[in-house]
Motif scaffolding. Structure first.
Motif, mmCIF file in Angstrom:
data_model
loop_
_atom_site.group_PDB
_atom_site.id
_atom_site.type_symbol
_atom_site.label_atom_id
_atom_site.label_comp_id
_atom_site.label_asym_id
_atom_site.label_seq_id
_atom_site.Cartn_x
_atom_site.Cartn_y
_atom_site.Cartn_z
ATOM 1 N N MET A 116 7.751 -6.854 -0.335
ATOM 2 C CA MET A 116 7.655 -5.856 -1.401
ATOM 3 C C MET A 116 9.044 -5.370 -1.800
ATOM 4 O O MET A 116 9.368 -5.257 -3.002
ATOM 5 N N HIS A 117 9.898 -5.052 -0.801
ATOM 6 C CA HIS A 117 11.259 -4.606 -1.099
ATOM 7 C C HIS A 117 12.042 -5.681 -1.857
ATOM 8 O O HIS A 117 12.754 -5.377 -2.830
ATOM 9 N N GLU A 118 11.914 -6.913 -1.422
ATOM 10 C CA GLU A 118 12.661 -7.990 -2.066
ATOM 11 C C GLU A 118 12.198 -8.199 -3.505
ATOM 12 O O GLU A 118 13.019 -8.446 -4.404
ATOM 13 N N ARG A 119 10.901 -8.105 -3.714
ATOM 14 C CA ARG A 119 10.392 -8.262 -5.082
ATOM 15 C C ARG A 119 10.956 -7.181 -6.009
ATOM 16 O O ARG A 119 11.392 -7.465 -7.135
ATOM 17 N N VAL A 120 10.938 -5.936 -5.537
ATOM 18 C CA VAL A 120 11.429 -4.828 -6.363
ATOM 19 C C VAL A 120 12.938 -4.943 -6.578
ATOM 20 O O VAL A 120 13.443 -4.744 -7.695
ATOM 21 N N ASP A 121 13.684 -5.271 -5.523
ATOM 22 C CA ASP A 121 15.138 -5.414 -5.659
ATOM 23 C C ASP A 121 15.502 -6.514 -6.647
ATOM 24 O O ASP A 121 16.510 -6.416 -7.356
ATOM 25 N N ALA A 122 14.692 -7.560 -6.703
ATOM 26 C CA ALA A 122 14.991 -8.684 -7.582
ATOM 27 C C ALA A 122 14.967 -8.299 -9.052
ATOM 28 O O ALA A 122 15.626 -8.940 -9.872
ATOM 29 N N VAL A 123 14.214 -7.264 -9.409
ATOM 30 C CA VAL A 123 14.138 -6.827 -10.812
ATOM 31 C C VAL A 123 14.831 -5.481 -11.020
ATOM 32 O O VAL A 123 14.636 -4.829 -12.055
ATOM 33 N N GLY A 124 15.646 -5.052 -10.041
ATOM 34 C CA GLY A 124 16.434 -3.830 -10.205
ATOM 35 C C GLY A 124 15.656 -2.547 -10.105
ATOM 36 O O GLY A 124 16.072 -1.530 -10.666
ATOM 37 N N GLY A 125 14.527 -2.539 -9.409
ATOM 38 C CA GLY A 125 13.738 -1.323 -9.257
ATOM 39 C C GLY A 125 13.950 -0.671 -7.908
ATOM 40 O O GLY A 125 14.856 -1.036 -7.143
ATOM 41 N N THR A 126 13.112 0.317 -7.616
ATOM 42 C CA THR A 126 13.187 1.028 -6.330
ATOM 43 C C THR A 126 11.799 1.080 -5.701
ATOM 44 O O THR A 126 10.785 1.154 -6.410
ATOM 45 N N LEU A 127 11.777 1.045 -4.360
ATOM 46 C CA LEU A 127 10.522 1.115 -3.616
ATOM 47 C C LEU A 127 10.676 2.165 -2.527
ATOM 48 O O LEU A 127 11.610 2.110 -1.731
ATOM 49 N N ASN A 128 9.755 3.133 -2.503
ATOM 50 C CA ASN A 128 9.779 4.189 -1.503
ATOM 51 C C ASN A 128 8.474 4.164 -0.705
ATOM 52 O O ASN A 128 7.383 4.034 -1.279
ATOM 53 N N LEU A 129 8.603 4.285 0.622
ATOM 54 C CA LEU A 129 7.456 4.313 1.525
ATOM 55 C C LEU A 129 7.461 5.636 2.286
ATOM 56 O O LEU A 129 8.497 6.041 2.825
ATOM 57 N N ALA A 130 6.333 6.297 2.316
ATOM 58 C CA ALA A 130 6.180 7.529 3.089
ATOM 59 C C ALA A 130 4.855 7.441 3.834
ATOM 60 O O ALA A 130 3.798 7.217 3.221
ATOM 61 N N SER A 131 4.908 7.601 5.164
ATOM 62 C CA SER A 131 3.701 7.441 5.968
ATOM 63 C C SER A 131 3.675 8.478 7.080
ATOM 64 O O SER A 131 4.705 8.803 7.672
ATOM 65 N N SER A 132 2.471 8.986 7.342
ATOM 66 C CA SER A 132 2.255 9.950 8.414
ATOM 67 C C SER A 132 0.825 9.784 8.898
ATOM 68 O O SER A 132 0.076 8.904 8.432
ATOM 69 N N ALA A 133 0.435 10.644 9.814
ATOM 70 C CA ALA A 133 -0.931 10.586 10.322
ATOM 71 C C ALA A 133 -1.957 10.933 9.260
ATOM 72 O O ALA A 133 -3.160 10.684 9.440
ATOM 73 N N GLU A 134 -1.523 11.522 8.163
ATOM 74 C CA GLU A 134 -2.441 11.899 7.083
ATOM 75 C C GLU A 134 -2.598 10.819 6.026
ATOM 76 O O GLU A 134 -3.395 10.967 5.106
ATOM 77 N N GLY A 135 -1.799 9.750 6.128
ATOM 78 C CA GLY A 135 -1.934 8.680 5.156
ATOM 79 C C GLY A 135 -0.595 8.077 4.785
ATOM 80 O O GLY A 135 0.458 8.454 5.312
ATOM 81 N N THR A 136 -0.629 7.125 3.863
ATOM 82 C CA THR A 136 0.562 6.388 3.439
ATOM 83 C C THR A 136 0.653 6.418 1.915
ATOM 84 O O THR A 136 -0.358 6.375 1.215
ATOM 85 N N ARG A 137 1.902 6.465 1.448
ATOM 86 C CA ARG A 137 2.138 6.495 -0.006
ATOM 87 C C ARG A 137 3.231 5.470 -0.328
ATOM 88 O O ARG A 137 4.330 5.510 0.237
ATOM 89 N N VAL A 138 2.914 4.548 -1.208
ATOM 90 C CA VAL A 138 3.862 3.524 -1.660
ATOM 91 C C VAL A 138 4.162 3.789 -3.138
ATOM 92 O O VAL A 138 3.233 3.869 -3.957
ATOM 93 N N THR A 139 5.459 3.901 -3.482
ATOM 94 C CA THR A 139 5.857 4.159 -4.865
ATOM 95 C C THR A 139 6.869 3.110 -5.291
ATOM 96 O O THR A 139 7.949 3.001 -4.710
#
Length: 451
Positions: free
Chosen positions: A422-445
């Motif tokens: 996922m990181h490599e795909r986003v980097d290839a087109v000049g974007g950004t990828l953020n991951l946030a995860s805890s016991a309450e769930g995960t968020r991918v942006t």
């Protein structure tokens, strides 16, 4: 040109351009500062000369004040005043002059041949009516006038700053002045010194730039050799990863074909053979073979559905035909149906305008994220949002699962392949990828910028 030479050239060229730009900026700023300094010096110098001229005129008027305030206008009184003013001077070229308001010279200690002459129409080499301007300024309440006049010490025309006042009781114009050629010479000397300083500064900057370019060039050459080795190693790893990904995709496709389509086709073959055998054995009762053909037809529909699913996983037609939002909506619906996880999709703002590659990247990230949720999250609810504005398009996938250690998975050599993809795909087109995860769930942006 070899790769190393290209890299070295690409490293040194921006440096040279930057240093050249800095040199131009320094020269411009130094020249601007020099002009400002010259203007400040000139203004201060002229202000002191103006104050000096005013002081001289005040002293001159005080020297004849007892005659001027007496109220007498006889020739003896006027001649006495002229004689007093004629004796007042300062330096070789400092003197006072008198004119009547019609332009006739009444007293000139440096050029007595002008006394008695009417100089109203006198013009300097530039064509300016000198005496008319002096008299007009005196009538206007007195003040400063710049003009050209012959300098007594050199006998040449020189710029002069005059200060004149009107003695209205006697109908006189009293004035004096300072020649400005000395001021111009002093300012020219300052200009020469400043220009020399600027040239010396440019020489120093040039020397420093050459030395820096050589130093950085040599350092860059050594660094590039080292980086080339590292880059080659990374390329080998990347190539291996690409090959491994291809093999994993082929293995997945092979399993899908073997476990699904292949078995169904075998079953369909057996059903058809069974139906044919029944038709041969009981040709008078074809309805006995119908159940076998009906089962075969149903299984063919299943095969077609499986082919469509595999085709959709490889490249969804909706992505090309109807766009990213429609393809994500269809993906979410299929995910919700196959996993029994409540999954919602909504799109806000303008999400069109991305390139085909960018649309594919966001779709693959959504696929990877949903696959991870299915395998690891133990989630009950998933939200997929596609948000667009003038500058970028963002894909947000959140769940209420158990979460995971993002740093730990990222550093693990055998885990997190999907996240790295996922990181490599986003980097290839000049974007950004953020991951946030805890016991309450995960968020991918994932955010991609519009071109």
């Amino acid at each position: 040109m070899k790769l190393r030479q290209k890299i070295l050239l690409l490293a040194i060229t921006p440096l040279i351009v930057a240093l050249f730009s800095i040199a131009l900026a320094v020269r411009y700023q130094a020249t601007l500062l020099a002009h400002q300094q010259r203007a400040s010096v000139e203004a201060a110098y002229l202000a002191s000369k103006e104050a000096e001229l005013k002081h001289f005129v005040v002293l001159a008027t005080r020297s004849i004040e007892h005659l001027y305030q007496s109220g007498r206008h006889d020739e003896a009184t006027l001649n006495e005043a002229k004689a007093i003013l004629a004796t007042l001077d300062y330096g070789d070229d400092g003197y006072f002059f008198l004119y009547d308001l019609d332009g006739r010279n009444l007293m000139h200690p440096r050029k007595p041949e002008l006394v008695g002459r009417n100089l109203w129409n006198l013009r300097d080499p530039s064509g300016s009516p000198t005496i008319q301007r002096l008299i007009a300024q005196a009538k206007a309440g007195g003040g400063f006038v710049r003009y050209l006049w012959e300098k007594p010490s050199s006998g040449k025309m020189a710029p002069k700053l005059g200060y004149v006042i009107e003695l209205d009781r006697w109908g006189w114009m009293l004035g004096t002045g300072l020649y400005l050629d000395d001021v111009d010479a002093a300012l020219a000397k300052i200009d020469t010194q400043i220009s020399g300083n600027i040239d010396n500064t440019m020489i120093w900057i040039t020397g420093i730039a050459i030395a820096s370019a050589l130093a950085i060039g040599l350092s860059g050459l050594a660094l590039n050799i080292s980086e080339n080795r590292v880059a080659d190693a990374k390329l080998r790893v990347l190539a291996q990863r690409v090959v491994r990904s291809q093999e994993e995709e082929r293995a997945r496709l092979s399993r899908d074909l073997h476990d699904g389509i292949s078995q169904w086709l075998v079953s369909i073959k057996l059903q058809i053979e069974s139906g044919i055998a029944k038709l041969i054995a009981n040709s008078a009762q074809p309805e006995l073979a119908r159940s076998s053909f009906d089962r075969a037809a149903g299984q063919l529909n299943d095969v077609l559905g499986e082919v469509r699913r595999i085709s959709h996983d490889l490249r969804p037609a909706l992505l090309d035909d109807l766009g990213l939002a429609a393809a994500l909506d269809h993906l979410v619906q299929e995910f919700s149906e196959h996993t029994a996880i409540t999954t919602r999709f909504n799109s806000d703002g303008s999400v069109d305008g991305l390139s085909d590659v960018a649309n594919t990247v966001l779709f693959r990230i959504a696929q990877e994220a949903l696959t991870n949720i299915k395998r690891h999250a133990n989630a009950k609810n998933v939200n997929v949002r596609l948000i667009g504005n003038k500058s970028n398009v963002a894909l947000i996938i959140s769940d209420d699962g158990i979460g995971f250690d993002v740093a730990g998975v990222a550093q693990h050599p055998k885990r997190g392949i999907g996240l790295r993809n996922m990181h490599e795909r986003v980097d290839a087109v000049g974007g950004t990828l953020n991951l946030a995860s805890s016991a309450e769930g995960t968020r991918v942006t994932a955010s991609l910028y519009r071109i």
